[in-house]
Enzyme design. Structure first.
Site, PDB file in Angstrom:
ATOM      1  N   HIS A 154      -7.782   2.467   0.007  1.00 31.09           N
ATOM      2  CA  HIS A 154      -7.606   1.033   0.285  1.00 31.09           C
ATOM      3  C   HIS A 154      -9.239   0.490   0.451  1.00 31.09           C
ATOM      4  O   HIS A 154      -9.858   0.885   1.378  1.00 31.09           O
ATOM      5  CB  HIS A 154      -7.186   0.213   1.517  1.00 31.09           C
ATOM      6  CG  HIS A 154      -5.559   0.378   1.417  1.00 31.09           C
ATOM      7  ND1 HIS A 154      -4.849   0.914   0.216  1.00 31.09           N
ATOM      8  CD2 HIS A 154      -4.652   0.421   2.379  1.00 31.09           C
ATOM      9  CE1 HIS A 154      -3.646   0.834   0.589  1.00 31.09           C
ATOM     10  NE2 HIS A 154      -3.236   0.232   1.804  1.00 31.09           N
ATOM     11  N   CYS A 179      -1.629   0.521   7.302  1.00 35.70           N
ATOM     12  CA  CYS A 179      -2.745   0.998   6.516  1.00 35.70           C
ATOM     13  C   CYS A 179      -4.148   0.131   6.086  1.00 35.70           C
ATOM     14  O   CYS A 179      -5.188   0.605   6.286  1.00 35.70           O
ATOM     15  CB  CYS A 179      -2.312   1.901   5.312  1.00 35.70           C
ATOM     16  SG  CYS A 179      -1.465   0.724   4.202  1.00 35.70           S
TER      17      CYS A 179
END
Lengths: 350, 350, 350, 350
Positions: free
Chosen positions: C241, C148
């Site tokens: 993120h 990710c």
């Protein structure tokens, strides 16, 4: 009470767990007790404590303890008092084995709390219940402290019960994360969130409170007849249980009397000058925004409770907010105060 | 109810504030209403909305609105309905000026909520109260929606009041941060913390609930006679007010009946098929861990409420947990549903 | 690309886990795919999905899936494409068994990412790498998506690499909690805290980026020669993120050129009109405070990335901030886009 | 250094603000200094401090200070040393007025930091810079401490600069909320979120570091020639700035040498035994998960810094993580250490 010349050796059962770590942190520098044994599960046995524990307290591991070797939780430890931070899943038989072998077991687990001959002890609240241990069949003794959410509540209630007689108590808790142990609550379940349920917590609060506020008669605890209803919630706070309480009394009570009774409350631990006894026991705040967990949980080194917002209730008589530190007063610190009372009362002999 | 051919032009008062932004976000793509005017304070007047507003919603500003010029909050806006997200400090006279000039004011402010001839409206709960506006002296009208913590509560209570008759209700809230507006609560006051106090909130819940659950008789609202006690707390949750409720009824009620009454509850907005009407109105969860703010606040696009944990209470009859989205159902979304009801009932004419 | 007449049946491996749940949530209403099989571990086999999964997504379980019976993760599922949200500890052999049995395995696990004949695919970035599957020995195929934290980075880098040639890239991540799965990070480890370490993450970012940005030559990926250094941190954010990036180019690049290249970037998925392809791919913000996880992670339904704060760097050439949704673009959503590309390119036949 | 017989009277400018409160909290029980004056803005003048301040520290207001009357910030306070926690918007002229009137001003504000004859002082790092005050034209003196994010960085860098010569330093910060003052960052901006921007912070870090690491030559600071690039982020942590650093040296350096240099670092404050001097100055952790703000910010009473994760960098030579307590070491505590050095060096005479 002053520093003992020769400190009393004590052991920690469940030393690597979250309550065990808190015992170690709080006992560091204790004027009476000195840790001489660490018991934990098979996985940790034989290792240095610093290698066995995933230490996550904000103070470092006390150096001496860090380098102690972890033992099995078997009754051959070099001490006569053990503090048990064992998980309820295993605490029952292990604590009994220690008591039968002659150890004094100061337990934070729920397993023996409701046993007839085991004191469910908060030294500032029901110190006389300690004498229940005289009826225990064990060669040693077992003393327990209540569930963390119960402790703050009974400390707020007891002075009022003594003075005005409690009739009904309704409590809604907003409990801290550390009460669930480690790793406990997943961050994904609690950031920008709260949980309206804690398994078994309401039942524990409801029954434990009645025992603690009960009267010791003919060597038995006669449970309090107050009617208690609890609703328990988990909120994203690290330490410090908050409780919104409403209650009614048997006798009339004025607001200023209630506040005075709280502020003046002192009990056996304060009279005996026990090392962990807070003084004052209860802080009352006039500022409506207080108490708050992050600001007030450390009052009295985490052993005092904080109350605020006393006001009329349209259904019962009054309502207020109470805060207590769940891992200090509500767990390890409360257990240490139990041990102090027991020693001061002469139940420990060299 | 289908898409209107020619959408009704509406204005937003207090368009740059947090409630104003929510109005804009929720009205984007609304089948009946089209924003044609944005009113804000002097500081913003004459600027493009995208330059005037410190937009902090998760969706972007709708393009058309972003490029509209902000006007003064004076009754010369090109519309006949205005949604007011004005701060209570200024809402009173401004809303009155608009009503006197013939505008229909759909207000989220507290200023006129308790006026005798102003409906304090939750369309699923007391749609008949809307007729109060017929008594208003204004050339236009003022309709208000309740405080965000009141809305979730009355939606849980009304179906039970209708069926079993409410006697007493005790509620402890755990309210989200967005209820305090922006910037509102400082991060330093709420991370790893909670606050046991929200200024004026308990009083608002206690009186507003009685008006909303009151009966309309001879053109007046006869307030409900239920006894209500509220304790209000702020917790570190972005959106979604949770409430721990306990209550007693005038008639006997079984647990399964209560749950059925909740699940089956439908009202005027559902019958009329209003665009913002949720269906079901109330979700009931059997899982003890639910509802939770982060998981369930968006149910029914934020217009439904969620209930769980119905169980016996030792003091009153039952206790349970209720969740509602405070900035949607409890503020902007609720106000939009008010406007929809008013239009559907024929109070708006081109 | 329009809705398929007959949807393609697909299965989910690891259906009860956090990535598996996200697959189910995102595939609900997908115009091409229809879930016909759910594979999970022994514990769940034979149960209805709604009883087997501890569902914690914000949308409810799609009704049809809720009532499907969970199967073993064995290659006899009624479908030819499987999405694998299996844990790396078990993904390797299970995915291979499916591939050998003729299934197309769209995997989110790390196990096969670095295999020579397995595409590490981000369809907007290296769609040509998909042809690697033609060299696989399996009867079926395995396609993987990156870690990710890698995904957001390569999407920001690729347009610049194409235009100016990347030389060096230094990245410091501030990663969301959902990246660690469920229960993942303990609340006690992350509230009022952050963690400067994620096991294996820096290594994955450093090597995966070079493969994805590598050139396909003679049926092999020639890894990029850019020099990459990563530092990975965990912060108390649920989803999204963030990465602080600094980098240098082989050719001179002006600030406005870089921004233009980002804004104009379109690739194969946009040209093919794949259902999950975002358009634009990259949002660039002029406001220095943006992007922020809570405000911008859902842009492009979680499939777009957001960039801001492009400015000069005293050491390398430029620095900027990039945000991507780690469980959508960086996991389940990215995998679904992989499957869409594979179908659009004709690798799936009825 | 022992307790002074007669403590030195000191005043606090900006006493009600967040830095002012921290000064009061940290000076409680200080062996050398005694608060004798509290200066604040007009609004507070004439009130008891406990009524003037919205106190939000975790310890209570020291009783003696609570009952002091707040004065104007005018140079007629009963002391010769003043600690300034004034906001930069007003600090400039007020601090100068005090210096001109003969006061020693220990300032936390940014206003005079870059003045040629004002030391930007971290006593463990550049104690010799203190002599700059001898060139000041004031009857009194002004000494400043750096921005909170700069302090942690220079403390990590200085031992390495002395030994290996710094060439380039790239730093990405993840800064705590208390750095923004009170009320500072809105909870709605930071829960489940982070912000990639702090106004003016990168510029301050970049220039202040060069002055502090500069060499004093002929009574002037020759700025360091290291190349520094900073990226500053705000994260949801109450106290404790974390920084991900990568750097290169002029001379070769081995990992174990770097760690040894950090661990052994001692400077003037440690030699002089200043009351607020930490020893060790720097903690280095072998555990990759450390340091973390909540676990390690209080090390050395908040005056030490913590470092971990030293490892090779593919672009520069090494990378690591450093933590410092932003309101203690990075603000009020650092300023107190400045005052201690000044007194110990004989610049204060009764």
């Amino acid at each position: 009470m002053e520093q003992l010349k020769n400190k009393i050796p004590v052991g920690i059962l469940g030393a690597t767990g979250s309550v065990g770590q808190k015992f170690i942190e709080l006992l560091d520098g204790h004027p009476w007790f000195k840790i001489t044994a660490l018991g934990a599960s098979e996985r940790s046995v034989g290792k240095l404590y610093k290698h066995a524990a995933n230490w996550f307290q904000t103070k470092s591991i006390p150096t001496r303890v860090a380098n102690m070797v972890v033992s099995r939780c078997e009754p051959d430890l070099p001490c006569r008092i053990v503090f048990s931070g064992l998980d309820a899943a295993v605490a029952g038989p292990i604590e009994e084995a220690f008591a039968e072998a002659g150890y004094i077991v100061i337990s934070n687990a729920k397993n023996h709390r409701m046993s007839e001959d085991v004191p469910l002890l908060v030294p500032d609240i029901n110190p006389d219940h300690l004498t229940l241990i005289e009826q225990q069949k064990y060669k040693g003794k077992i003393v327990t402290n209540p569930n963390c959410s119960t402790t703050g509540l009974v400390m707020a209630l007891k002075p009022l019960d003594d003075t005005f007689g409690l009739d009904k108590v309704s409590v809604v808790t907003m409990q801290a994360l550390s009460g669930a142990g480690y790793p406990g609550v997943s961050s994904l379940d609690i950031i920008d969130n709260m949980i309206p349920y804690i398994d078994g917590e309401e039942e524990k609060m409801q029954i434990e409170t009645l025992k603690i506020l009960g009267e010791l008669k003919d060597g038995k605890v006669e449970f309090s007849d107050l009617v208690l209803s609890a609703q328990c919630n988990r909120v994203p706070v690290i330490n410090g249980h908050m409780e919104s309480v409403s209650l009614s009394f048997k006798k009339p009570a004025k607001k200023e009397e209630i506040i005075r009774v709280w502020k003046e409350y002192r009990s056996e631990p304060q009279k005996l000058g026990l090392p962990f006894a807070p003084d004052p026991v209860i802080y009352y705040f006039d500022d409506s925004r207080f108490p708050q967990p992050r600001l007030h949980r450390e009052l009295g080194n985490g052993m005092a409770i904080s109350i605020g917002r006393l006001r009329d209730c349209a259904i019962l008589d009054y309502k207020f907010t109470v805060l207590s530190h769940n891992t200090v007063r509500g767990a390890a610190g409360g257990a240490i105060l139990n041990a102090e009372l027991l020693v001061a009362k002469g139940y420990y002999e060299d």
